[in-house]
Design a protein around this motif. Structure first.
Motif, short mmCIF file in Angstrom:
data_model
loop_
_atom_site.label_atom_id
_atom_site.label_comp_id
_atom_site.label_asym_id
_atom_site.label_seq_id
_atom_site.Cartn_x
_atom_site.Cartn_y
_atom_site.Cartn_z
N LEU A 76 0.87 -1.18 0.00
CA LEU A 76 0.00 0.00 0.00
C LEU A 76 0.90 1.22 0.00
O LEU A 76 1.70 1.42 0.92
N HIS A 77 0.78 2.03 -1.04
CA HIS A 77 1.53 3.29 -1.12
C HIS A 77 0.56 4.41 -0.77
O HIS A 77 -0.30 4.78 -1.58
N GLU A 78 0.70 4.96 0.43
CA GLU A 78 -0.23 5.98 0.91
C GLU A 78 0.32 7.37 0.72
O GLU A 78 1.48 7.65 1.03
N LEU A 79 -0.54 8.25 0.23
CA LEU A 79 -0.23 9.67 0.13
C LEU A 79 -0.93 10.41 1.27
O LEU A 79 -1.85 9.87 1.89
N ARG A 95 -3.36 12.51 3.61
CA ARG A 95 -4.82 12.63 3.61
C ARG A 95 -5.24 13.97 2.99
O ARG A 95 -4.73 15.02 3.36
N ARG A 96 -6.17 13.90 2.06
CA ARG A 96 -6.66 15.12 1.42
C ARG A 96 -7.89 14.76 0.60
O ARG A 96 -7.94 13.71 -0.03
N HIS A 97 -8.89 15.62 0.61
CA HIS A 97 -10.05 15.43 -0.26
C HIS A 97 -9.72 16.02 -1.62
O HIS A 97 -9.41 17.21 -1.73
N VAL A 98 -9.79 15.19 -2.64
CA VAL A 98 -9.37 15.61 -3.98
C VAL A 98 -10.37 15.11 -5.01
O VAL A 98 -11.14 14.19 -4.75
N PRO A 99 -10.38 15.71 -6.20
CA PRO A 99 -11.19 15.15 -7.30
C PRO A 99 -10.59 13.81 -7.73
O PRO A 99 -9.43 13.51 -7.45
N ARG A 100 -11.39 13.04 -8.42
CA ARG A 100 -10.90 11.72 -8.82
C ARG A 100 -9.75 11.81 -9.82
O ARG A 100 -9.03 10.84 -10.03
N THR A 101 -9.56 12.97 -10.43
CA THR A 101 -8.46 13.18 -11.37
C THR A 101 -7.25 13.79 -10.67
O THR A 101 -6.46 14.51 -11.28
N ASP A 102 -7.10 13.52 -9.39
CA ASP A 102 -5.99 14.02 -8.58
C ASP A 102 -4.65 13.73 -9.26
O ASP A 102 -4.24 12.58 -9.41
N THR A 103 -3.96 14.78 -9.68
CA THR A 103 -2.75 14.60 -10.48
C THR A 103 -1.61 13.96 -9.69
O THR A 103 -0.81 13.21 -10.25
N GLU A 104 -1.52 14.23 -8.39
CA GLU A 104 -0.44 13.65 -7.59
C GLU A 104 -0.58 12.14 -7.48
O GLU A 104 0.39 11.39 -7.67
N THR A 105 -1.78 11.68 -7.19
CA THR A 105 -2.01 10.24 -7.08
C THR A 105 -1.79 9.56 -8.42
O THR A 105 -1.18 8.48 -8.50
N VAL A 106 -2.27 10.18 -9.48
CA VAL A 106 -2.10 9.62 -10.81
C VAL A 106 -0.62 9.49 -11.17
O VAL A 106 -0.17 8.45 -11.68
N GLN A 107 0.17 10.52 -10.87
CA GLN A 107 1.58 10.48 -11.24
C GLN A 107 2.35 9.45 -10.42
O GLN A 107 3.22 8.74 -10.95
N ILE A 108 2.03 9.32 -9.14
CA ILE A 108 2.69 8.29 -8.31
C ILE A 108 2.39 6.90 -8.85
O ILE A 108 3.27 6.02 -8.90
N THR A 109 1.14 6.68 -9.26
CA THR A 109 0.76 5.39 -9.83
C THR A 109 1.60 5.08 -11.06
O THR A 109 2.12 3.96 -11.22
N ALA A 110 1.74 6.05 -11.94
CA ALA A 110 2.56 5.86 -13.14
C ALA A 110 4.03 5.69 -12.81
O ALA A 110 4.72 4.85 -13.40
#
Length: 446
Positions: free
Chosen positions: A270-273, A275-290
């Motif tokens: 589990l790679h946790e970032l 805590r923050r409420h974000v839109p589903r297109t959260d760029t930080e989460t998307v970039q970490i996944t990639a």
């Protein structure tokens, strides 16, 4: 409950015994249908191919029904490899274009009358619904739990007996129409075909394939507990058979490498970032996944398993990224293109609906509930999470913002209760809690 490292571990023997019982039911005239439940990677397609060959060898001319063109093409490829001496037909729509591999394996036609010489005929449920003047002794219905009952009703007059094969734990049949008007009614067309058939044929034999050949020993118990609590399937490989190693030492990306090390050591991470409420297109989460996917390639990940005991370096085609929404998939593809590894662009990225039925060595999941303020029925759906977390042979890495467990704990059930509708078990809340409890033990930043 059966464990995956027991002394009498004999997965091939268990699978063979169940398969023989299924094939024996096909030769019996006591029932008009046989149902086979298949957990992820349990050899569902292998069973379909074998059953079709046995029926054809016994003088039957089975029709095979799948739900998508990709599923049909996959089955035809497998049938051609397993039964090169049997003439196979593909019943197709006018706008279907066969690949060279499919074209050389079977006869592709738009009309059933043009496939008279074929001993096995494969088509989508939508195409079979256009056939009105023929009847078969047997039908094999693949991915039967993903087939709506109205689709089954359209083709049920085309066959006398049916073999229904599918995975009851994954996504329910999909429709874009508003379905509230039918919920709870006996003629609800959005129910899956297996449920409706069993409701009207209660003595139908029900089998379960007992071994997942895809899921490693690290994953099968977790997936079983979270999504198949009434099942007892095991992994086809004992502990220690599969492992991940890296050809290069990590340097410069400590958090990414810690997550990859956890996944390589335990099969989960589990790679946790923050805590923050974000839109589903959260760029930080998307970039970490990639970045995690590209880092797997950069580090030269090598997979050891029963197929490759000496190891095989992973390629982009061995890795998938699973998301909940199509716009997330688009953004992940753009993020992969921004990494320094050109091969990363070839990594499969899609939502659960498109990844269903596929298999990879490593899967990276952007958790559907990551960064959300609420837990909607769509994002809580057990079948969606089941698909995303059960595609892997080696490891599953989940990327999410902190707070999912708190969101689940505070989420009230707002779904209406409908009469005559059986409660789902386990429901999405239970499944998500089970997966998060597992992942909490595999978070290097915890």
């Amino acid at each position: 409950m059966t464990t995956d490292n027991r002394i009498d571990f004999d997965p091939a023997g268990q699978a063979a015994a169940v398969t023989n019982a299924i094939l024996a039911d096909l030769t019996s005239t006591a029932h008009r249908a046989v149902v086979v439940d298949s957990p992820p990677g349990a050899g569902k397609s292998t069973l379909v191919v074998r059953a079709a060959g046995d029926l054809a060898a016994g003088g039957e001319r089975p029709m095979i029904v799948a739900q998508t063109n990709n599923q049909v093409d996959d089955l035809i490829t497998r049938l051609g490899q397993a039964h090169p001496d049997i003439a196979i037909g593909r019943l197709s729509a006018n706008d279907y274009t066969a690949s060279p591999a499919i074209d050389s394996t079977c006869t592709v036609r738009q009309k059933l009358t043009d496939l008279a010489a074929c001993k096995i005929i494969v088509g989508t449920s939508a195409k079979w619904a256009t056939v009105t003047d023929s009847r078969f002794g047997w039908a094999i219905l693949d991915e039967a739990y993903q087939m709506r009952s109205d689709k089954l009703l359209q083709i049920v007059e085309r066959f006398e007996r049916g073999l229904f094969v599918g995975d009851p734990g994954q996504l329910d049949p999909f429709t874009v129409a508003d379905t509230d008007r039918w919920i709870g009614l006996p003629h609800d067309p959005t129910q899956n075909g297996v449920a409706v058939m069993l409701e009207h044929n209660r003595n139908t034999p029900l089998h379960e394939l007992p071994v997942s050949w895809r899921l490693p020993a690290s994953a099968a118990p977790t997936i079983r507990e979270a999504f198949y609590p009434r099942s007892n399937f095991t992994s086809g490989t004992p502990e220690g058979t599969r492992s991940l190693q890296f050809r290069t030492t990590g340097f410069g990306a400590v958090e990414l490498d810690e997550t990859l090390a956890m996944a390589a050591a335990t099969g989960w991470a589990l790679h946790e970032l923050p805590r923050r409420h974000v839109p589903r297109t959260d760029t930080e989460t998307v970039q970490i996944t990639a970045d995690l996917a590209a880092r797997l390639l950069d580090r030269g990940a090598v997979a050891f398993c029963e197929r490759h005991p000496d190891g095989r370096e992973l390629h982009a085609s061995d890795i998938a990224i699973g998301v909940a929404h199509r716009d997330q998939a688009d953004l992940v593809r753009l993020a992969l293109a921004r990494t320094n590894n050109p091969a990363a662009r070839q990594i499969a990225v899609d939502n659960a609906n498109k990844l269903q039925g596929r298999e990879f060595e490593v899967v990276i999941v952007l958790h559907p509930l990551s960064g959300r303020r609420d837990a909607t029925s769509f994002h809580l759906e057990a079948g969606r999470l089941c698909v995303l977390t059960s595609r892997h042979r080696q490891a599953c890495i989940v990327v999410a913002r902190k707070g999912i467990t708190d969101l689940l704990d505070s989420h009230p059930s707002t779904e209406p209760v409908h009469l005559s509708v059986p409660a789902k078990f386990p429901d999405g809340w239970q499944s998500n809690q089970a997966i998060m409890a597992k992942l909490a033990k595999h978070c290097p930043t915890a």
